[in-house]
Every structure is written in structure tokens, then in C-alpha cells.
Design a protein around this motif. Sequence first.
Motif, PDB file in Angstrom:
ATOM      1  N   LEU A  49     -35.681   6.250  -8.416  1.00  0.00           N
ATOM      2  CA  LEU A  49     -35.168   5.512  -7.254  1.00  0.00           C
ATOM      3  C   LEU A  49     -33.766   6.001  -6.900  1.00  0.00           C
ATOM      4  N   TRP A  50     -32.995   6.362  -7.942  1.00  0.00           N
ATOM      5  CA  TRP A  50     -31.585   6.743  -7.740  1.00  0.00           C
ATOM      6  C   TRP A  50     -31.414   8.135  -7.129  1.00  0.00           C
ATOM      7  N   THR A  51     -32.516   8.904  -7.037  1.00  0.00           N
ATOM      8  CA  THR A  51     -32.382  10.291  -6.543  1.00  0.00           C
ATOM      9  C   THR A  51     -32.369  10.324  -5.016  1.00  0.00           C
ATOM     10  N   PHE A 107     -37.521   4.436 -12.452  1.00  0.00           N
ATOM     11  CA  PHE A 107     -36.343   3.616 -12.161  1.00  0.00           C
ATOM     12  C   PHE A 107     -35.591   3.240 -13.425  1.00  0.00           C
ATOM     13  N   HIS A 108     -34.271   2.996 -13.260  1.00  0.00           N
ATOM     14  CA  HIS A 108     -33.471   2.253 -14.242  1.00  0.00           C
ATOM     15  C   HIS A 108     -33.709   0.788 -13.904  1.00  0.00           C
ATOM     16  N   ASP A 109     -33.597  -0.066 -14.903  1.00  0.00           N
ATOM     17  CA  ASP A 109     -33.783  -1.496 -14.650  1.00  0.00           C
ATOM     18  C   ASP A 109     -32.939  -1.968 -13.455  1.00  0.00           C
ATOM     19  N   ALA A 141     -39.756   4.800 -17.052  1.00  0.00           N
ATOM     20  CA  ALA A 141     -38.689   3.849 -16.753  1.00  0.00           C
ATOM     21  C   ALA A 141     -37.553   4.085 -17.741  1.00  0.00           C
ATOM     22  N   THR A 142     -36.403   3.515 -17.440  1.00  0.00           N
ATOM     23  CA  THR A 142     -35.245   3.720 -18.304  1.00  0.00           C
ATOM     24  C   THR A 142     -34.256   2.583 -18.068  1.00  0.00           C
ATOM     25  N   THR A 143     -33.235   2.534 -18.895  1.00  0.00           N
ATOM     26  CA  THR A 143     -32.242   1.454 -18.824  1.00  0.00           C
ATOM     27  C   THR A 143     -30.925   2.010 -18.336  1.00  0.00           C
ATOM     28  N   PHE A 185     -34.169   7.558 -22.643  1.00  0.00           N
ATOM     29  CA  PHE A 185     -32.837   7.084 -23.066  1.00  0.00           C
ATOM     30  C   PHE A 185     -31.830   8.182 -22.764  1.00  0.00           C
ATOM     31  N   TRP A 186     -30.929   7.905 -21.820  1.00  0.00           N
ATOM     32  CA  TRP A 186     -29.812   8.820 -21.567  1.00  0.00           C
ATOM     33  C   TRP A 186     -28.540   8.070 -21.926  1.00  0.00           C
ATOM     34  N   GLY A 187     -27.857   8.517 -22.963  1.00  0.00           N
ATOM     35  CA  GLY A 187     -26.686   7.768 -23.449  1.00  0.00           C
ATOM     36  C   GLY A 187     -25.400   8.211 -22.773  1.00  0.00           C
ATOM     37  N   LEU A 189     -35.692  11.174 -25.364  1.00  0.00           N
ATOM     38  CA  LEU A 189     -34.227  11.160 -25.435  1.00  0.00           C
ATOM     39  C   LEU A 189     -33.661  12.298 -24.601  1.00  0.00           C
ATOM     40  N   GLU A 190     -32.693  11.968 -23.764  1.00  0.00           N
ATOM     41  CA  GLU A 190     -32.099  12.939 -22.841  1.00  0.00           C
ATOM     42  C   GLU A 190     -30.672  13.255 -23.242  1.00  0.00           C
ATOM     43  N   ALA A 191     -30.423  14.540 -23.468  1.00  0.00           N
ATOM     44  CA  ALA A 191     -29.101  14.991 -23.919  1.00  0.00           C
ATOM     45  C   ALA A 191     -28.227  15.367 -22.732  1.00  0.00           C
ATOM     46  N   PRO A 217     -35.534  16.901 -21.643  1.00  0.00           N
ATOM     47  CA  PRO A 217     -34.487  17.890 -21.334  1.00  0.00           C
ATOM     48  C   PRO A 217     -34.180  17.894 -19.839  1.00  0.00           C
ATOM     49  N   GLU A 218     -32.940  18.086 -19.484  1.00  0.00           N
ATOM     50  CA  GLU A 218     -32.575  18.221 -18.069  1.00  0.00           C
ATOM     51  C   GLU A 218     -31.908  19.562 -17.835  1.00  0.00           C
ATOM     52  N   VAL A 219     -32.351  20.251 -16.773  1.00  0.00           N
ATOM     53  CA  VAL A 219     -31.796  21.576 -16.448  1.00  0.00           C
ATOM     54  C   VAL A 219     -30.273  21.523 -16.416  1.00  0.00           C
ATOM     55  N   ALA A 220     -29.748  20.595 -15.600  1.00  0.00           N
ATOM     56  CA  ALA A 220     -28.294  20.562 -15.381  1.00  0.00           C
ATOM     57  C   ALA A 220     -27.544  20.370 -16.689  1.00  0.00           C
ATOM     58  N   HIS A 221     -28.071  19.566 -17.578  1.00  0.00           N
ATOM     59  CA  HIS A 221     -27.325  19.214 -18.794  1.00  0.00           C
ATOM     60  C   HIS A 221     -27.249  20.369 -19.782  1.00  0.00           C
ATOM     61  N   GLU A 222     -28.337  21.130 -19.933  1.00  0.00           N
ATOM     62  CA  GLU A 222     -28.260  22.308 -20.823  1.00  0.00           C
ATOM     63  C   GLU A 222     -27.389  23.388 -20.178  1.00  0.00           C
ATOM     64  N   ILE A 242     -39.526  15.705 -18.536  1.00  0.00           N
ATOM     65  CA  ILE A 242     -38.550  16.756 -18.185  1.00  0.00           C
ATOM     66  C   ILE A 242     -37.841  16.388 -16.885  1.00  0.00           C
ATOM     67  N   ASP A 243     -36.537  16.606 -16.847  1.00  0.00           N
ATOM     68  CA  ASP A 243     -35.732  16.352 -15.641  1.00  0.00           C
ATOM     69  C   ASP A 243     -35.398  17.685 -14.983  1.00  0.00           C
ATOM     70  N   LEU A 244     -35.989  17.916 -13.814  1.00  0.00           N
ATOM     71  CA  LEU A 244     -35.808  19.182 -13.106  1.00  0.00           C
ATOM     72  C   LEU A 244     -34.724  19.037 -12.037  1.00  0.00           C
ATOM     73  N   ARG A 261     -43.353  16.100 -13.587  1.00  0.00           N
ATOM     74  CA  ARG A 261     -42.292  17.026 -13.157  1.00  0.00           C
ATOM     75  C   ARG A 261     -41.293  16.138 -12.388  1.00  0.00           C
ATOM     76  N   HIS A 262     -40.313  15.599 -13.127  1.00  0.00           N
ATOM     77  CA  HIS A 262     -39.388  14.622 -12.548  1.00  0.00           C
ATOM     78  C   HIS A 262     -38.157  15.313 -12.001  1.00  0.00           C
ATOM     79  N   PHE A 263     -37.901  15.141 -10.722  1.00  0.00           N
ATOM     80  CA  PHE A 263     -36.732  15.759 -10.101  1.00  0.00           C
ATOM     81  C   PHE A 263     -35.564  14.781 -10.181  1.00  0.00           C
ATOM     82  N   ASP A 264     -34.751  14.963 -11.221  1.00  0.00           N
ATOM     83  CA  ASP A 264     -33.582  14.102 -11.363  1.00  0.00           C
ATOM     84  C   ASP A 264     -32.432  14.781 -10.623  1.00  0.00           C
ATOM     85  N   ALA A 265     -32.439  14.682  -9.342  1.00  0.00           N
ATOM     86  CA  ALA A 265     -31.524  15.440  -8.481  1.00  0.00           C
ATOM     87  C   ALA A 265     -31.211  14.592  -7.255  1.00  0.00           C
TER      88      ALA A 265
HETATM   89  C1  DIG Z   1     -29.073  11.327 -15.778  1.00  0.00           C
HETATM   90  O1  DIG Z   1     -29.433  12.664 -15.872  1.00  0.00           O
HETATM   91  C2  DIG Z   1     -30.090  10.465 -16.445  1.00  0.00           C
HETATM   92  C3  DIG Z   1     -30.152   9.112 -15.819  1.00  0.00           C
HETATM   93  O2  DIG Z   1     -30.232   9.301 -14.444  1.00  0.00           O
HETATM   94  C4  DIG Z   1     -31.439   8.575 -16.326  1.00  0.00           C
HETATM   95  O3  DIG Z   1     -31.183   7.709 -17.381  1.00  0.00           O
HETATM   96  C5  DIG Z   1     -32.222   9.750 -16.818  1.00  0.00           C
HETATM   97  C6  DIG Z   1     -33.623   9.669 -16.321  1.00  0.00           C
HETATM   98  O4  DIG Z   1     -34.114  10.862 -15.897  1.00  0.00           O
HETATM   99  N1  DIG Z   1     -31.454  10.920 -16.376  1.00  0.00           N
END
Ligand code: DIG
Length: 389
Positions: free
Chosen positions: A17-19, A55-57, A91-93, A138-140, A182-184, A218-223, A246-248, A286-290
Amino acid sequence: MTNTYQPHSDNRFTFGLWTVGNTGRDPFGAPVRKALSPVEIVRLLAEVGAYGVNFHDDDLVPIDATPAARKKIIADFRKALSDTGLVVPMATTNLFGDPAFRDGAFTSNDPHVRAYALQKTMNAIDLGVSLGAGIYVFWGGREGTETDAGKNLLDAQKWMREAMNFLCGYVRDQKYALKFALEAKPNEPRGDIFLPTTGAMLAFIETLDHPEMVGVNPEVAHEHMAGLNFTHAVAQAWDAGKLFHIDLNDQSFGRYDQDLRFGSHNLKSAFFLVKFLEDVGYTGSRHFDAHAYRTADEDDVKAFAAGCMRTYLILKEKAAQFWEDAEIQGLLAEIVADDGAMDRFKGKYSPAKSKALKAEAFDRGALGRRGLPYERLDQLVVELLMGVR
Ligand code: DIG
Ligand code: MN
Ligand code: MN
């Protein structure tokens, strides 16, 4: 745009939802686009051909919503899902936005905050599962430090482990068909974030009570922020049976988290990623976290979302062409040629093998004289991507 690269539900393209709901706010500027409701976002994603929405809650139900407002928001969201056919795979928090989490959630020095984070996450898990989520991310974002003076690093690891073990226990107790991912991320918003890379997460998972329930996202941007090869991280996760999600997106190396449109900055690395996912038969989302540029209006946001999916589909077709290209395949065959002479030393150790191998004569000079045609091979890939093959 041609219709050849139209997304289909089989592609399992999803957006949070946040993208597409991103209002273009950044640390240096106010929002430039109106906030869209979850229902409006679901309709937008259906219009561009997405398969699902995450979505996040707090994205779905504002943290201070009244019970009546919560009930209506969820009912309206369910109806939008039913009307459009979109599903909720993940879903995520949000454990990073509220000031309560200013020093972390699961790793806050304040035991009240750590307990509240568990409560918030259990409630968010219930919400996600009720709407169909099978993966919980979980993205901390706040789990880290600006100074290491104020946090016992071993306590932080212990608290993170206790939180994940507690929540795995909750999911087992509730008998939810739910897996954790878990997302780094190496930094931002904290100066340093704990468990900064996918590799670090893979090691951490093995210390949990139920590692079988936990994988990585894993997320592209984060690595890339950490200067790492994203597809190598994904391959290690896949090899470990832990690529649960995966977060693309895309990202300049060593820069703040840009969450750019997929393939918009490093087309070649995006190609090798898509090729890997398709080669191994990855069946997850194939989740586009962008998000779209701050300069985008609502039409350009739709173009952003369509572009993420279209680029993936074009690169998927290029990956198929890679395997059909006789010249590329000829070079690959040459590169991986094996005369079988070393077969007797492969596989598990044995005393006989080690004895024979120690007695084996090698022509080190000849080994060093053998060059490999990686330049020719890579040029063919570049030309494939440039559309001249
Ligand atoms: C940021 O890259 C994080 C948050 O947006 C969310 O917790 C997670 C879900 O893809 N990615
Ligand atoms: Mn990101
Ligand atoms: Mn992400």
C-alpha cells in the motif's frame, strides 16, 4: 507501449500500500501527491494489472483508529479485494514510525517498548492472516544504533532472538499457515541497523528455535546500499531454502535508500536477477517495494507501477533468449567443459580420495595458461539487452 508485456496474475506481481500510495514526501519536502485510501490503491493496482497488495498494519488501519473506523476500513478493503480479485500474499508490522520505537522495537533498551512491539506484531499478524497473508515480513528499521555506547550488542541479539522465538510460538499456537521473512538493511533510519545484510539474516535464522518457519526477504536497494551483488545474496538464500519473499526495486550503490522503479538504474544486474529467479523456478511474490519519483503525478505513479512489471517481463523474455542464443550457449559450453578426469576427486571426502589427490601431478603452468572468454560472453549479454541480438 506494446501489449506484449501485459502482467498476468501468474507473474505474482505485488505492491505494498505504501508504494503506489507514497505521497512524495521526503526528508526535505512535504507531500506532493494526495494520500490515496487503501481502496483507491487496490483499484489502482488492479488497473495496472498487479496480482496482489501488501500492507503494514498502520498502512491499512491507522494506529489511532477507533474500533468502528477499523471495522469499516477492513470491510471496505475486503470488498475492494473481492471486487478486483487482488489478493494479500504478505503483511508486515510498522515497528519504525511511531515515536515509541525511536530506540528500536524488539531491541529497545526499554522492556515496555519491547513488550508493546510484540503485542503490536501479534495483532498485525492476526490482521494479515485474516486477509489471506501467507508470508509475514520483518524489517527492523529502528533496530540499531547511532552510538554503540548505549546498547549492549549481545542483549540486542538476544532480544531479537527472543522476539522471533516468541512470535514463532504465537503462530504455532494459533495454527496459522504463516512463514516469516526477515528483511535486512545496513542503515537508515538508524545509523547502523542490526543484521545489516541478507547473509547476516541467514546466520541469525539458524540460531532460532524454529528456523524452518523463518526465511528472508532480500531487497535490491538494501544490498546495493551495502555495496553487495544482490543476485549473489538471492542465490545464497535460495541455496539455503530461505528465499520466502523478495523486494524488487533499484538503487545506486552506497547511496540513501532510493527504492527506484525496478530496472531503472542497473539494468544488467536486474537482468541477472530475473534470469536467476526464472532459471530456478521461484514461485513467490515479485514484490515491488519501490515508489515513483517525487516529481510524479498520479498518472506517472501508474506508469511507475506498470514500468516495474513491464521491465520484469521484458527481462524475463531476454533470459529466455539467453538460453536460446547459440553463440552464448556455445561459449558457456566451452567455459564449463569438463573432461571427467577429476571426477574421482569430487563429492564427499574419503581417505582414499585424499591419498590419490595428494599423489596427483598437476601442470600448474598449463592451468594458468587457460584463458576464459568472459569478455566475449558478457558483450553478447550486453548486446542482447541492447536489442541487437
Ligand atoms: C522497507 O524496505 C521495508 C518496509 O517497507 C516493509 O516493512 C518491508 C516490506 O517489504 N520493506
Ligand atoms: Mn528500501
Ligand atoms: Mn523492503
